[in-house]
Scaffold this motif. Structure first.
Motif, PDB file in Angstrom:
ATOM      1  N   VAL A 117       0.845  -1.205   0.000  1.00 27.74           N
ATOM      2  CA  VAL A 117       0.000   0.000   0.000  1.00 27.74           C
ATOM      3  C   VAL A 117       0.881   1.257   0.000  1.00 27.74           C
ATOM      4  O   VAL A 117       0.602   2.228  -0.701  1.00 27.74           O
ATOM      5  CB  VAL A 117      -0.972  -0.029   1.215  1.00 27.74           C
ATOM      6  CG1 VAL A 117      -1.648   1.312   1.412  1.00 27.74           C
ATOM      7  CG2 VAL A 117      -2.013  -1.135   1.021  1.00 27.74           C
ATOM      8  N   GLU A 118       1.978   1.227   0.760  1.00 25.36           N
ATOM      9  CA  GLU A 118       2.908   2.373   0.774  1.00 25.36           C
ATOM     10  C   GLU A 118       3.459   2.655  -0.627  1.00 25.36           C
ATOM     11  O   GLU A 118       3.751   3.791  -0.969  1.00 25.36           O
ATOM     12  CB  GLU A 118       4.083   2.108   1.736  1.00 25.36           C
ATOM     13  CG  GLU A 118       3.766   2.400   3.183  1.00 25.36           C
ATOM     14  CD  GLU A 118       3.265   3.823   3.414  1.00 25.36           C
ATOM     15  OE1 GLU A 118       3.884   4.792   2.933  1.00 25.36           O
ATOM     16  OE2 GLU A 118       2.222   3.972   4.083  1.00 25.36           O
ATOM     17  N   ALA A 277      -9.717   9.044  14.260  1.00 25.29           N
ATOM     18  CA  ALA A 277     -11.044   9.563  13.914  1.00 25.29           C
ATOM     19  C   ALA A 277     -11.621   8.827  12.709  1.00 25.29           C
ATOM     20  O   ALA A 277     -12.823   8.534  12.655  1.00 25.29           O
ATOM     21  CB  ALA A 277     -10.952  11.060  13.626  1.00 25.29           C
ATOM     22  N   ILE A 278     -10.759   8.520  11.730  1.00 25.79           N
ATOM     23  CA  ILE A 278     -11.220   7.796  10.537  1.00 25.79           C
ATOM     24  C   ILE A 278     -11.723   6.409  10.932  1.00 25.79           C
ATOM     25  O   ILE A 278     -12.748   5.945  10.435  1.00 25.79           O
ATOM     26  CB  ILE A 278     -10.104   7.744   9.470  1.00 25.79           C
ATOM     27  CG1 ILE A 278      -9.994   9.128   8.816  1.00 25.79           C
ATOM     28  CG2 ILE A 278     -10.365   6.661   8.428  1.00 25.79           C
ATOM     29  CD1 ILE A 278      -8.733   9.362   8.037  1.00 25.79           C
ATOM     30  N   ASP A 279     -11.024   5.748  11.853  1.00 23.53           N
ATOM     31  CA  ASP A 279     -11.498   4.443  12.339  1.00 23.53           C
ATOM     32  C   ASP A 279     -12.876   4.568  12.984  1.00 23.53           C
ATOM     33  O   ASP A 279     -13.740   3.716  12.798  1.00 23.53           O
ATOM     34  CB  ASP A 279     -10.502   3.848  13.345  1.00 23.53           C
ATOM     35  CG  ASP A 279      -9.635   2.783  12.696  1.00 23.53           C
ATOM     36  OD1 ASP A 279     -10.123   2.105  11.780  1.00 23.53           O
ATOM     37  OD2 ASP A 279      -8.467   2.636  13.097  1.00 23.53           O
ATOM     38  N   GLU A 280     -13.080   5.640  13.741  1.00 23.61           N
ATOM     39  CA  GLU A 280     -14.387   5.833  14.389  1.00 23.61           C
ATOM     40  C   GLU A 280     -15.472   6.106  13.354  1.00 23.61           C
ATOM     41  O   GLU A 280     -16.598   5.603  13.465  1.00 23.61           O
ATOM     42  CB  GLU A 280     -14.292   6.978  15.411  1.00 23.61           C
ATOM     43  CG  GLU A 280     -15.618   7.389  16.027  1.00 23.61           C
ATOM     44  CD  GLU A 280     -16.271   6.333  16.926  1.00 23.61           C
ATOM     45  OE1 GLU A 280     -17.255   6.681  17.606  1.00 23.61           O
ATOM     46  OE2 GLU A 280     -15.825   5.153  16.946  1.00 23.61           O
ATOM     47  N   LEU A 281     -15.155   6.881  12.323  1.00 24.24           N
ATOM     48  CA  LEU A 281     -16.145   7.144  11.268  1.00 24.24           C
ATOM     49  C   LEU A 281     -16.446   5.851  10.501  1.00 24.24           C
ATOM     50  O   LEU A 281     -17.593   5.598  10.133  1.00 24.24           O
ATOM     51  CB  LEU A 281     -15.638   8.245  10.331  1.00 24.24           C
ATOM     52  CG  LEU A 281     -15.565   9.647  10.965  1.00 24.24           C
ATOM     53  CD1 LEU A 281     -14.799  10.610  10.072  1.00 24.24           C
ATOM     54  CD2 LEU A 281     -16.960  10.203  11.260  1.00 24.24           C
ATOM     55  N   PHE A 346     -14.357  -3.675   8.012  1.00 27.19           N
ATOM     56  CA  PHE A 346     -13.767  -4.394   6.874  1.00 27.19           C
ATOM     57  C   PHE A 346     -13.980  -5.901   6.977  1.00 27.19           C
ATOM     58  O   PHE A 346     -13.316  -6.687   6.313  1.00 27.19           O
ATOM     59  CB  PHE A 346     -12.261  -4.086   6.774  1.00 27.19           C
ATOM     60  CG  PHE A 346     -11.977  -2.636   6.478  1.00 27.19           C
ATOM     61  CD1 PHE A 346     -12.392  -2.046   5.296  1.00 27.19           C
ATOM     62  CD2 PHE A 346     -11.296  -1.850   7.402  1.00 27.19           C
ATOM     63  CE1 PHE A 346     -12.141  -0.710   5.031  1.00 27.19           C
ATOM     64  CE2 PHE A 346     -11.033  -0.509   7.141  1.00 27.19           C
ATOM     65  CZ  PHE A 346     -11.458   0.063   5.949  1.00 27.19           C
ATOM     66  N   GLY A 347     -14.925  -6.300   7.828  1.00 23.78           N
ATOM     67  CA  GLY A 347     -15.197  -7.721   7.987  1.00 23.78           C
ATOM     68  C   GLY A 347     -14.267  -8.355   9.014  1.00 23.78           C
ATOM     69  O   GLY A 347     -13.566  -7.661   9.762  1.00 23.78           O
ATOM     70  N   PHE A 348     -14.279  -9.683   9.038  1.00 16.92           N
ATOM     71  CA  PHE A 348     -13.474 -10.418  10.019  1.00 16.92           C
ATOM     72  C   PHE A 348     -13.259 -11.834   9.490  1.00 16.92           C
ATOM     73  O   PHE A 348     -14.001 -12.308   8.636  1.00 16.92           O
ATOM     74  CB  PHE A 348     -14.196 -10.461  11.380  1.00 16.92           C
ATOM     75  CG  PHE A 348     -13.315 -10.889  12.520  1.00 16.92           C
ATOM     76  CD1 PHE A 348     -12.374 -10.014  13.041  1.00 16.92           C
ATOM     77  CD2 PHE A 348     -13.403 -12.176  13.045  1.00 16.92           C
ATOM     78  CE1 PHE A 348     -11.540 -10.412  14.089  1.00 16.92           C
ATOM     79  CE2 PHE A 348     -12.581 -12.576  14.092  1.00 16.92           C
ATOM     80  CZ  PHE A 348     -11.648 -11.680  14.613  1.00 16.92           C
ATOM     81  N   GLY A 355      -8.552  -5.065   1.041  1.00 20.76           N
ATOM     82  CA  GLY A 355      -8.237  -3.661   0.769  1.00 20.76           C
ATOM     83  C   GLY A 355      -8.391  -2.731   1.958  1.00 20.76           C
ATOM     84  O   GLY A 355      -8.392  -1.504   1.795  1.00 20.76           O
ATOM     85  N   GLY A 356      -8.516  -3.288   3.175  1.00 19.72           N
ATOM     86  CA  GLY A 356      -8.713  -2.454   4.362  1.00 19.72           C
ATOM     87  C   GLY A 356      -7.640  -1.392   4.544  1.00 19.72           C
ATOM     88  O   GLY A 356      -7.939  -0.221   4.790  1.00 19.72           O
ATOM     89  N   MET A 357      -6.376  -1.784   4.397  1.00 17.96           N
ATOM     90  CA  MET A 357      -5.280  -0.818   4.585  1.00 17.96           C
ATOM     91  C   MET A 357      -5.287   0.240   3.494  1.00 17.96           C
ATOM     92  O   MET A 357      -5.016   1.409   3.736  1.00 17.96           O
ATOM     93  CB  MET A 357      -3.930  -1.543   4.608  1.00 17.96           C
ATOM     94  CG  MET A 357      -3.525  -1.952   6.004  1.00 17.96           C
ATOM     95  SD  MET A 357      -1.794  -2.397   6.104  1.00 17.96           S
ATOM     96  CE  MET A 357      -1.951  -4.151   6.146  1.00 17.96           C
ATOM     97  N   LEU A 358      -5.616  -0.192   2.280  1.00 17.94           N
ATOM     98  CA  LEU A 358      -5.682   0.752   1.157  1.00 17.94           C
ATOM     99  C   LEU A 358      -6.810   1.762   1.388  1.00 17.94           C
ATOM    100  O   LEU A 358      -6.636   2.964   1.168  1.00 17.94           O
ATOM    101  CB  LEU A 358      -5.917  -0.014  -0.152  1.00 17.94           C
ATOM    102  CG  LEU A 358      -5.891   0.838  -1.424  1.00 17.94           C
ATOM    103  CD1 LEU A 358      -4.481   1.352  -1.697  1.00 17.94           C
ATOM    104  CD2 LEU A 358      -6.388   0.036  -2.626  1.00 17.94           C
ATOM    105  N   ALA A 359      -7.966   1.286   1.853  1.00 14.24           N
ATOM    106  CA  ALA A 359      -9.102   2.176   2.118  1.00 14.24           C
ATOM    107  C   ALA A 359      -8.760   3.197   3.199  1.00 14.24           C
ATOM    108  O   ALA A 359      -9.107   4.378   3.091  1.00 14.24           O
ATOM    109  CB  ALA A 359     -10.325   1.358   2.534  1.00 14.24           C
TER     110      ALA A 359
END
Length: 404
Positions: A117-118, A277-281, A346-348, A355-359
């Protein structure tokens, strides 16, 4: 215990209509189902019969991570569902169980790790800056969805997938037709076939290469006979479509920030809390309508005193799990520094979104660019006049009219 007494103890089957909800309103039917019990029974607008619904955070994580619940078995059974058409392709990663599922995911894992992703961070930031430059140049009012939130995730996922810039519009068109439930099964199926044919060609061309993009990684895996071309194509289609979910998620995020200026101002003043904050949203926003793909119980399983029989279809609600008061105190409140925040946006389990890290990266870049470069960003219409998608499986604003 007799068959009759077990049947009597079963919860009633609740009709769950596909409501077109506006804004970030939480589905009222899902709220009722959460209150009715940890395990309820539902009937969705399409498909056949009824299915179990699991809503508690711990139970959702258990079901999604337990080999006694199979995705592959869904292929052989008509299950009640939201989508009017159901076109799973045998061997598609969403309908595989380990070890096949693990083998297929492994082929592209390198592209979705932190390092992978980086690799696209700087290019993504440059593409976003160009879009914001154009937005500022054209001046207000503007549709943030059309100007930035749609083209940016498409550009990023195409970059990661190895799709040339000239083909981005085709990818977007196919994705929209596949994800909408309003055009009918034939249109959706044709779009999926066309995207599949495109990826079959692209993966074939990249087969001997050493690129780090997803099409090249899939080409290499096919060349080594680790996966088949059909499997590679199915995975590419799923990843490409998934990449556009960021448009809807970020549309809902900015709808919240523009209707709650106090939150936006705090993020401007305290940039260090933005990742949290993004995680909370992500926890808070209702990503989808109703529920996604089901699983089939392969043997009798008991969840919270309810017996789920072998062959029964089971849905989990990640949205409900993200509002479980036992895990998230005051779940209906947006707490930008919530910690811990073990959300399942992102599910479990094995089917966790690759794509969780990319999102997250895209969301961080969007928040940075739009809050810092447009300090006066605001809605150009009253909140209740922002149009939201209708008849879509994934929720989000159709347009986000803004001024600054």
């Amino acid at each position: 215990m007799t068959e009759e007494t077990i049947t009597e103890a079963m919860p009633p089957v609740r009709e769950w209509p596909a409501l077109d909800l506006t804004g970030v309103d939480f589905d009222p039917v899902l709220t009722e189902l959460m209150h009715e019990g940890p395990v309820t029974r539902i009937k969705l607008p399409n498909g056949e019969g009824w299915a179990w619904l699991v809503t508690r955070h711990d139970d959702v994580r258990m079901v999604t991570n337990d080999p006694r619940f199979s995705r592959e078995a869904v292929m052989d059974q008509q299950v009640t569902r939201l989508a009017p058409h159901f076109i799973p392709q045998r061997g598609a990663v969403g309908f595989l169980d380990p070890p096949d599922h693990t083998r297929l995911r492994r082929s592209v894992a390198a592209a979705f790790t932190a390092g992978g992703v980086e690799r696209v961070r700087e290019r993504s930031r440059r593409m976003l800056d160009e879009l914001v430059d154009e937005l500022l140049q054209d001046g207000p009012p503007a549709d943030l969805t059309a100007a930035v939130l749609t083209p940016f995730p498409i550009a990023v996922i195409c970059e990661l997938m190895g799709v040339p810039a000239a083909d981005r519009q085709d990818m977007h068109t196919w994705t929209q037709l596949i994800l909408s439930s309003s055009h009918g099964a034939k249109v959706s199926e044709k779009a999926k076939d066309e995207m599949s044919a495109y990826f079959a060609d692209l993966i074939g061309v990249r087969m001997g290469g050493s690129g780090e993009d997803v099409a090249s990684l899939l080409g290499t895996a096919v060349g080594r006979k680790e996966i088949t071309l059909d499997e590679a194509v199915g995975l590419a289609v799923l990843l490409q479509i998934g990449g556009e979910a960021v448009t809807n998620n970020s549309g809902q995020m900015f709808y919240i920030l523009l209707t709650r200026p106090d939150l936006a101002e705090r993020l401007r003043a305290e940039p260090e809390i933005r990742p949290q904050a993004i995680d909370e949203l992500l926890r808070y926003i209702p990503h989808r309508s109703a529920v996604g793909l089901s699983r089939i119980a392969m043997e009798d399983v008991e969840i919270r005193g309810v017996r789920i029989r072998a062959g029964d279809p089971v849905y989990v609600s990640y949205l409900a799990a993200n509002r479980d008061p036992d895990v998230f105190p005051d779940p209906g409140t947006i707490d930008l520094t919530r910690n811990p925040n073990p959300h399942v946006a992102f599910g479990f389990g094995p089917h966790y979104c690759p794509g969780g890290m990319l999102a997250r990266l895209e969301s961080e870049l969007l928040v940075d660019a739009l809050l810092d470069r447009l300090p006066g960003l605001r809605l150009a219409v009253p909140p209740d006049q922002v149009p939201f998608k209708k008849g879509a499986l994934i929720r989000g604003p159709e347009a986000l009219p803004v001024a600054w």
